[in-house]
Design a protein around this motif. Structure first.
Motif, PDB file in Angstrom:
ATOM      1  N   ASN A 239      -8.965   6.314 -56.903  1.00  0.00           N
ATOM      2  CA  ASN A 239      -8.573   4.902 -56.885  1.00  0.00           C
ATOM      3  C   ASN A 239      -8.332   4.284 -58.254  1.00  0.00           C
ATOM      4  O   ASN A 239      -7.983   3.096 -58.330  1.00  0.00           O
ATOM      5  CB  ASN A 239      -9.605   4.048 -56.134  1.00  0.00           C
ATOM      6  CG  ASN A 239      -9.808   4.510 -54.712  1.00  0.00           C
ATOM      7  OD1 ASN A 239      -8.926   5.129 -54.125  1.00  0.00           O
ATOM      8  ND2 ASN A 239     -10.974   4.221 -54.151  1.00  0.00           N
TER       9      ASN A 239
ATOM     10  N   GLN B  44      -4.561   3.683 -58.510  1.00  0.00           N
ATOM     11  CA  GLN B  44      -4.191   2.766 -57.435  1.00  0.00           C
ATOM     12  C   GLN B  44      -4.619   1.336 -57.746  1.00  0.00           C
ATOM     13  O   GLN B  44      -3.866   0.378 -57.505  1.00  0.00           O
ATOM     14  CB  GLN B  44      -4.820   3.232 -56.117  1.00  0.00           C
ATOM     15  CG  GLN B  44      -4.218   4.517 -55.553  1.00  0.00           C
ATOM     16  CD  GLN B  44      -4.889   5.773 -56.079  1.00  0.00           C
ATOM     17  OE1 GLN B  44      -5.419   5.788 -57.183  1.00  0.00           O
ATOM     18  NE2 GLN B  44      -4.862   6.829 -55.277  1.00  0.00           N
TER      19      GLN B  44
ATOM     20  N   ILE C   9       2.297   8.271 -55.905  1.00  0.00           N
ATOM     21  CA  ILE C   9       1.352   7.207 -55.550  1.00  0.00           C
ATOM     22  C   ILE C   9       1.994   5.835 -55.730  1.00  0.00           C
ATOM     23  O   ILE C   9       1.915   4.962 -54.859  1.00  0.00           O
ATOM     24  CB  ILE C   9       0.074   7.331 -56.397  1.00  0.00           C
ATOM     25  CG1 ILE C   9      -0.701   8.593 -56.005  1.00  0.00           C
ATOM     26  CG2 ILE C   9      -0.814   6.094 -56.239  1.00  0.00           C
ATOM     27  CD1 ILE C   9      -1.866   8.911 -56.929  1.00  0.00           C
TER      28      ILE C   9
ATOM     29  N   MET D  44       2.847   2.977 -52.891  1.00  0.00           N
ATOM     30  CA  MET D  44       2.290   1.636 -53.026  1.00  0.00           C
ATOM     31  C   MET D  44       3.397   0.586 -53.098  1.00  0.00           C
ATOM     32  O   MET D  44       3.225  -0.543 -52.619  1.00  0.00           O
ATOM     33  CB  MET D  44       1.389   1.562 -54.265  1.00  0.00           C
ATOM     34  CG  MET D  44       0.111   2.379 -54.138  1.00  0.00           C
ATOM     35  SD  MET D  44      -0.997   2.157 -55.541  1.00  0.00           S
ATOM     36  CE  MET D  44      -1.489   0.442 -55.325  1.00  0.00           C
TER      37      MET D  44
ATOM     38  N   ILE E  96      -1.179   0.895 -49.747  1.00  0.00           N
ATOM     39  CA  ILE E  96      -0.440   2.138 -49.929  1.00  0.00           C
ATOM     40  C   ILE E  96       0.050   2.634 -48.576  1.00  0.00           C
ATOM     41  O   ILE E  96      -0.662   2.562 -47.569  1.00  0.00           O
ATOM     42  CB  ILE E  96      -1.314   3.219 -50.616  1.00  0.00           C
ATOM     43  CG1 ILE E  96      -0.471   4.468 -50.931  1.00  0.00           C
ATOM     44  CG2 ILE E  96      -2.553   3.541 -49.800  1.00  0.00           C
ATOM     45  CD1 ILE E  96      -1.165   5.448 -51.848  1.00  0.00           C
TER      46      ILE E  96
END
Length: 868
Positions: free
Chosen positions: A697, A700, A736, A740, A828
């Motif tokens: 994370n 993210q 990623i 997202m 996401i």
């Protein structure tokens, strides 16, 4: 020694990173005669978030020897604390204060909240970055009285010689007021940065006071429309009939002023002369259409350097004279001292001056032009630039005039850049090359993209330049450099040797070999001192396996993703003069020195190597994989190893480094390792490295924080660019960020093929690329640890650029930081499949908010098109 004696002897006091410090002096209000800091000369206070103020009144009044005061990133509201029992005005005198710097003081509202006067007669440098407006109150109640942070006639502005203003809100209120004649009388350098409160920097009245100003820099002021505002009717009436005053200004720099439309917003004829200007730098002023009024340009008798860079709308350097837009009178421009002209990224520039004119550059030594596609740079002396309009005998049509006449300018030039178009113009002129370029020592060849021009490198031309020392080749489609075409002397049938001391090969995406098979490269590079090879991803081999570099002092290789190893052991042995080696961001390179096939144990001594940097090499296993080689680095003092995740030892053989005492992980960082030897240190580093951005994370959260900090229209339905420099973890990060983006409502994402785009390339894509549906990018995530590196070992980095192609402003970065305190989720689209970023093409998905498109584009081809 008593506390009183210690205080009296103290000269330097530094307080740093004390988050709970509330008062420097306990109690805040020492009584008369307690501690005296009469010998204090330097005080520096930084990152003390809880500090309310700096000095009690009695301490401040006793600082008679204070020379420098620095306050940075503190929460103080006043510098000198208010004492309730004092109602009368206080006189603060700092007779020796030379430098005052106030940075990032968001809550600072006053020097002192009571009545006071301030005297600093020796003040020379005033540097203010306040960030917040002061609030003045009216009334007679002393308890509510608050002066401006400084009263300009009390802070000794008449004595300072350097004034720096960063995000200084008082500028709006005080800058255009009437000042006493002596104000700024000694000011020599003025810097105004990020002051979004003024539209005009220097008024006619203020210019009169800045009679000793030598250097002016204005940058990142979003509302500035003019630097010199000469339009005030009151001031103009006052100056009519007076002799023109010669301004002492020598250096002018304006940078990143998005709304700047005029440097001079009125012809200065009759008021001021800028004859003392020696350097002019104009960068990234996208609304500027011309630089000089004609009257200013005609008076630049001492100008030495003219640099204009990234001004997207500039059409001419010198505007037509006011009131005579259709004039047929020829203007003679003479620049008797100009030695260098730099014009870069000016796609709309068509003329030096749109009217009939001549230009003389008798001392010109350097010409650098790039991405000025509409401008005629060179032509021969015999072309006529005027023709009669057949429909009107009284009208004259102006044919585009060049900047430089070949016969008059080139024989004196020592440094020159040529693109394919200008090179062909010169080559087709049937000139004697060695006579025309007899003084040329530095040559830059760029933008050779046309198939006919770029098919063969013009070695025949290079070898006829007798004194060439430095050769730079960039932004071109050459597949080979040495030699192609006519490289053999027709009479002797031998190769004419060059005497290059520096060779730079930059951004050549099709270059697979520097030399042609069988070519005697040592004749060209035998005295080479510097070799730089950047962004040549198709290059499979740096030099032949038997090549020697007996004079090479600097080797710099960056973003060359086609080589498995850099040098053979034979070449490495010849590097007896090498002082610096930098190898960075080469994706597949496994070792620096390749030693396979050598027999027996051999010592390689790099006697003068002092600096070795190995950065962002995801496949690098070691410096040399053969146990047959022992390396001796008797002068090595600095080693940086960063983002080399597969490197567990430095070299398979023995490495001796008698002067080395540490290995760093970044240039300016404090963190370093040392375990007694280079091999042991690299092993320790390998064991301790933690890839922070790979932790659950981490990435993210950062990306979501950025989305949250942007306004909705910059996210919902928007187009974003996601690419980077190919460092460790970049490919995973792209997937990623893309997922997202879909979850946050982004409409489409553009990705450079293989996820590769340099930071300048990303900036160009944001500003210039238009999608098939007319879309333009609202911003970009750039994956590179060169910017905003994350984690204690800078394992990976990410930055966000906005729609103007530049880095996110502080308003966004501050909001990102504030959001870190409250974030509790990220969005996401986990079900979205991974995107194939190796193949150019568009893919359509069904995202959470509707259609979501991802386009992978050929980054090299696209970038070359954009920067033309």
């Amino acid at each position: 020694m008593t506390n009183i004696e210690a205080a009296k002897r103290l000269k330097n006091l530094t307080l740093s990173s004390l988050p709970k410090l509330k008062n420097v002096w306990h109690g805040g209000e020492p009584s008369e005669g307690t501690l005296s800091f009469q010998n204090l000369e330097l005080m520096k206070v930084e990152f003390c978030e809880s500090l309310n103020n700096l000095f009690p009144v009695n301490v401040a009044k006793g600082l008679q020897k204070l020379k420098e005061l620095h306050i940075d990133a503190c929460e103080i509201k006043e510098i000198v604390a208010k004492e309730e029992r004092l109602e009368a005005s206080i006189d603060f005198v700092f007779p020796r204060l030379y430098t005052l710097r106030l940075w990032r003081l968001k809550k600072l509202k006053s020097f002192h909240t009571g009545r006071y006067t301030l005297e600093c007669q020796m003040l020379k440098e005033l540097d203010m970055d306040i960030h917040q407006e002061t609030h003045q109150q009216d009334g007679n109640d002393v308890s509510n009285y608050q002066q401006s942070l400084f009263l300009v006639d009390q802070v000794a502005l008449r004595s300072i010689d350097k004034l720096e203003l960063y995000e200084f809100p008082e500028l709006k209120e005080i800058w255009h007021r009437k000042f006493p004649n002596e104000t700024f009388s000694k000011l020599r350098e003025l810097i105004v940065e990020k002051c979004d409160f003024v539209s005009n920097v220097i008024s006619l009245e203020l210019l009169r006071l800045l009679n000793n100003l030598e250097e002016l820099r204005v940058g990142s002021c979003d509302l500035v429309k003019a630097i010199f505002n000469l339009e005030s009717t009151d001031d103009i009436e006052e100056y009519h009939g007076q002799n023109r005053a010669a301004i002492h200004l020598r250096k002018l720099t304006v940078i990143h002023l998005p709304r700047l439309t005029n440097v001079w917003n009125k012809d200065s004829t009759g008021f001021f002369s800028f004859m003392n200007l020696q350097e002019i730098h104009v960068l990234n002023c996208v609304s500027l259409k011309y630089l000089f009024p004609a009257s200013v340009a005609k008076g630049l008798e001492r100008l030495k350097l003219l640099r204009i860079d990234s001004c997207a709308q500039m059409k001419e350097i010198v505007a037509m004279e006011e009131g005579i837009p259709g004039s047929t009178i020829t203007i003679n421009f003479v620049f008797p001292r100009v030695i260098a002209v730099v014009l870069n990224d000016l796609p709309e520039l068509e003329h030096f001056h749109p009217g009939p004119h001549t230009i003389e550059w008798p001392k010109l030594k350097g010409i650098y032009t790039l991405f000025c596609g509409k401008l005629e740079i060179f032509t021969i002396d015999s072309i006529n630039f005027h023709e009669t309009d057949p429909e009107d005998d009284q009208q004259v049509a102006i044919i585009q005039q060049p900047m430089f006449l070949i016969e008059k300018v080139l024989p004196n030039i020592e440094a020159l850049s040529l693109d394919g178009k200008d090179a062909m113009r010169i080559w087709n002129g049937q000139y004697v090359v060695d006579a025309l370029f007899h003084n040329l020592t530095i040559l830059l060849l760029q933008s050779f993209d046309d198939v006919q021009v770029a098919s063969k490198f013009p070695y025949w031309f290079i070898q006829k330049i007798p004194n060439l020392k430095e050769l730079v080749v960039k932004y071109s489609s050459f597949q080979e450099i040495f030699p192609c075409g006519r490289h053999v002397d027709e009479e002797t049938q031998t190769i004419t040797p060059l005497h290059l001391s520096k060779l730079c090969l930059w951004a050549l995406p099709k270059l697979d070999k520097i030399y042609k098979d069988g070519f005697q490269l040592h004749l060209i590079l035998e005295i080479l001192e510097t070799l730089e090879v950047w962004e040549c991803s198709a290059l499979l081999e740096l030099v032949p396996s038997t090549m020697s570099f007996n004079h090479l002092t600097n080797l710099n290789v960056w973003k060359c993703n086609g080589m498995l190893h850099l040098l053979t052991s034979t070449t490495a042995k010849s590097l007896v003069q090498l002082e610096e080696m930098k190898i960075r961001e080469c994706e597949i390179i496994e070792e620096i020195v390749f030693g396979k096939g050598d027999q027996g144990e051999v010592e390689i001594v790099l006697d003068r190597l002092e600096n070795l940097e190995l950065e962002c090499l995801p496949s690098l296993i070691n410096f040399c994989g053969s146990t047959n080689f022992a390396f001796n680095f008797p002068s090595l003092k600095k080693v940086i190893v960063r983002q080399c995740p597969k490197m567990q030892v430095f070299s398979s053989g023995v490495s001796t480094t008698p002067k080395l005492q540490r290995v760093k992980i970044k240039e300016n960082g404090d963190e370093w390792f040392w375990e007694g030897s280079l091999n042991a240190t690299i092993e320790k580093m390998s064991n301790q490295m933690v890839k922070v951005f790979v932790q659950p994370n981490y990435l993210q959260n950062f990306v979501q924080l950025t989305y949250n900090a942007l306004t909705p229209e910059k996210v919902k339905g928007a187009t974003l660019v996601v690419s980077g420099d190919g460092r460790y973890f970049s490919k995973e990060a792209i997937q990623i960020i893309t997922k997202m983006a879909a979850a946050n409502g982004v409409r489409r994402v553009w990705i450079g093929q293989n996820g590769l785009l340099s930071t300048p390339a990303v900036s160009a894509v944001i500003r210039e690329r238009v999608g098939a549906d007319g879309s333009k990018a609202a911003g970009a995530f750039i994956l590179t640890a060169s910017h905003n590196p994350g984690g204690p070992h800078e394992d990976f980095g990410i930055k966000y650029n906005t729609e103007n192609g530049g880095p996110a402003p502080e308003a966004i970065t501050d909001k990102i930081y504030e959001n870190t305190k409250t974030i509790n989720e990220y969005l996401i689209a986990e079900d979205l499949p991974d995107v194939d970023i190796t193949t150019a093409g568009a893919t359509n998905f069904s995202g959470p908010d509707g259609q979501f498109d991802v386009e992978v584009f050929d980054s090299a081809t696209d970038y070359l098109k954009l920067v033309k």
